[in-house]
Design an enzyme around this catalytic site. Structure first.
Site, PDB file in Angstrom:
ATOM      1  CG  ASN A  29      49.443  13.614  -7.441  1.00  0.00           C
ATOM      2  OD1 ASN A  29      48.836  13.972  -8.427  1.00  0.00           O
ATOM      3  ND2 ASN A  29      50.733  13.327  -7.471  1.00  0.00           N
ATOM      4  CG  HIS A  42      44.084   4.329  -9.301  1.00  0.00           C
ATOM      5  ND1 HIS A  42      44.290   5.365 -10.186  1.00  0.00           N
ATOM      6  CD2 HIS A  42      45.084   4.427  -8.386  1.00  0.00           C
ATOM      7  CE1 HIS A  42      45.370   6.055  -9.820  1.00  0.00           C
ATOM      8  NE2 HIS A  42      45.854   5.495  -8.722  1.00  0.00           N
ATOM      9  CG  HIS A  62      49.978   8.053   2.913  1.00  0.00           C
ATOM     10  ND1 HIS A  62      51.136   7.690   2.256  1.00  0.00           N
ATOM     11  CD2 HIS A  62      49.194   8.653   1.987  1.00  0.00           C
ATOM     12  CE1 HIS A  62      51.050   8.055   0.977  1.00  0.00           C
ATOM     13  NE2 HIS A  62      49.890   8.635   0.795  1.00  0.00           N
ATOM     14  CG  ASN A  74      52.858   3.657  -6.111  1.00  0.00           C
ATOM     15  OD1 ASN A  74      52.049   2.740  -6.009  1.00  0.00           O
ATOM     16  ND2 ASN A  74      52.599   4.890  -5.713  1.00  0.00           N
ATOM     17  CG  HIS A 114      48.127   3.379  -4.370  1.00  0.00           C
ATOM     18  ND1 HIS A 114      49.254   3.455  -5.169  1.00  0.00           N
ATOM     19  CD2 HIS A 114      47.246   4.274  -4.871  1.00  0.00           C
ATOM     20  CE1 HIS A 114      49.062   4.371  -6.115  1.00  0.00           C
ATOM     21  NE2 HIS A 114      47.851   4.885  -5.953  1.00  0.00           N
ATOM     22  CG  ASP A 165      44.521   7.512  -6.276  1.00  0.00           C
ATOM     23  OD1 ASP A 165      45.402   6.653  -6.030  1.00  0.00           O
ATOM     24  OD2 ASP A 165      44.781   8.706  -6.509  1.00  0.00           O
TER      25      ASP A 165
END
Length: 429
Positions: free
Chosen positions: A277, A57, A308, A91, A59, A304
């Site tokens: 989240n 997981h 950002h 995503n 990003h 996860d």
């Protein structure tokens, strides 16, 4: 030809000191007193050897949000954290819902070379939750996608979720669900409880996660397919997964390092660095997650990792993005919460951070034991040291770590990907 490395006096899975000879991408020999002509010798006295870590997981943000992370920087962060393989979430922008996009991400990973990148395909077109994406085409692509998820959004339509579970059976795929009932979490900001009411932040009830997990366990059993539950965060969710497994259903689950350590009390600072989240939960939930990971109810630790840019976090809580960094600190958090507490030994860490995630992702070259003839995907880790996390020294393009200034145990000293060092002496090789 890959250079030959002789690792001296290392403790495989925390066992007795021995030597490892890494040659031509594999573990050639294991034993005491080894020697090899023209080998680079590494003194690993006091270090623990683990199989290369696998993250289910991650990003990586590319394509589309290269201001937050790229495949290059994200995989470098992964290598520094001891990972030799990561699964990149869908995503992105454009969304990884076609063979073309997943192949782009896969090739970017190969070009970077810090660790292997396995794209996760979207379940629905554009993460819209209305119609299935090109699951079969992504599975047949060069990226050979086997994990599909709309992570960041829940596949809330039960009929669509059933169809997805049925579809992936044809190629032994798995649906990784982001369990969040959307109507129960509209504008939710943090864990629902006394503290959320006191802080004036809309609560995120545990039942919003648990209801989707229960539904999807039943659906997976009904169609005899594979379900993986992303970032489990509540005690109730652990019990539902435990119940599903007691039935013999093909359900697996992951917990994130931050949910093993941090609690919702941190929201009292109103610092958006702690906004994630699913949200940070209560200390009772943290204890239940640790127990579930220890007894195997929770199969894997997954980071996860959610980078950002500063403008998305350096603002008021309600306007801030959800997510925090995780790749470079995951092993230290697991040591602190699971190993140093006696809940897991290093063999258990290897199972939950390498073997099992590789099995769920159907990766043939990762998650293998440290044995003669196996791929030389190896992490050398020093559990005896401590370090203070300096966010300016992280490899990630982003700085949204909740551990800045915190003292953590352990340090990744070296990472080898098929015998090639990606990290040496704690620095990029």
């Amino acid at each position: 030809m890959t250079r030959t490395y002789l690792v001296k006096n290392v403790r495989i899975l925390g066992g007795d000191p021995t030597d490892l000879l890494l040659r031509d991408g594999v573990i050639e020999r294991i034993g005491t007193g080894l020697s090899a002509d023209e080998a680079d010798v590494l003194d690993a006295d006091g270090l623990v050897a683990l199989p290369g870590l696998v993250d289910l997981h991650t990003h990586l943000r590319e394509p589309g949000r290269e201001d937050a992370e790229t495949v290059e920087t994200g995989t470098l962060a992964a290598a520094l954290g001891g990972f030799t393989a990561v699964h990149a979430m869908a995503n992105t922008d454009p969304v990884a819902d076609t063979a073309g996009v997943v192949e782009q991400v896969w090739r970017l990973g190969r070009e970077a070379g810090h660790c292997d990148v396995f794209p996760i395909g979207a379940v629905t077109v554009g993460l819209g939750g209305e119609r299935l994406a090109e699951l079969g085409a992504m599975a047949d692509s060069a990226a050979r996608v086997r994990v599909f998820s709309d992570d960041g959004k829940c596949v809330s339509d039960a009929v669509l979720m059933r169809r997805a579970l049925e579809y992936v059976k044809a190629f032994d795929g798995v649906i990784a669900q982001h369990a969040q009932e959307p109507r129960l979490t509209e504008d939710a900001q943090m864990n629902e409880g006394e503290l959320s009411g006191r802080l004036g932040l809309r609560g995120w009830p545990a039942v919003a996660e648990e209801a989707i997990i229960a539904r999807d366990c039943l659906l997976a059993a009904h169609v005899d397919s594979r379900l993986h539950v992303c970032h489990v965060s509540t005690a109730g969710s652990v019990e539902i997964v435990r119940w599903a497994k007691s039935k013999g259903w093909n359900v697996t689950a992951e917990a994130c390092p931050h949910h093993l350590l941090l609690t919702d009390e941190l929201a009292a600072t109103y610092d958006p660095i702690y906004k994630v989240n699913p949200p940070l939960r209560s200390s009772a939930d943290v204890e239940a997650l640790r127990a579930g990971l220890a007894d195997g109810t929770i199969d894997v630790v997954a980071t996860d990792h959610a980078p950002h840019p500063h403008e998305d976090k350096d603002c008021e809580w309600q306007a801030a993005a959800f997510g925090m960094l995780g790749l470079e600190t995951a092993l230290s958090i697991v040591q602190q919460t699971m190993v140093d507490t006696g809940l897991l030994d290093w063999a258990g860490v290897a199972e939950r951070m390498s073997a099992k995630p590789a099995e769920i992702g159907r990766l043939s070259g990762h998650g293998r034991p440290l044995a003669v003839g196996e791929p030389a995907n190896v992490v050398l880790y020093d559990p005896s040291v401590t370090r203070v996390v300096d966010q300016t020294e992280l490899a990630s393009l982003s700085r949204n770590t909740p551990y800045a200034g915190r003292e953590l145990p352990g340090r990744v000293v070296a990472t080898f990907l098929r015998g090639k060092p990606t990290v040496l002496d704690g620095k990029p090789a």
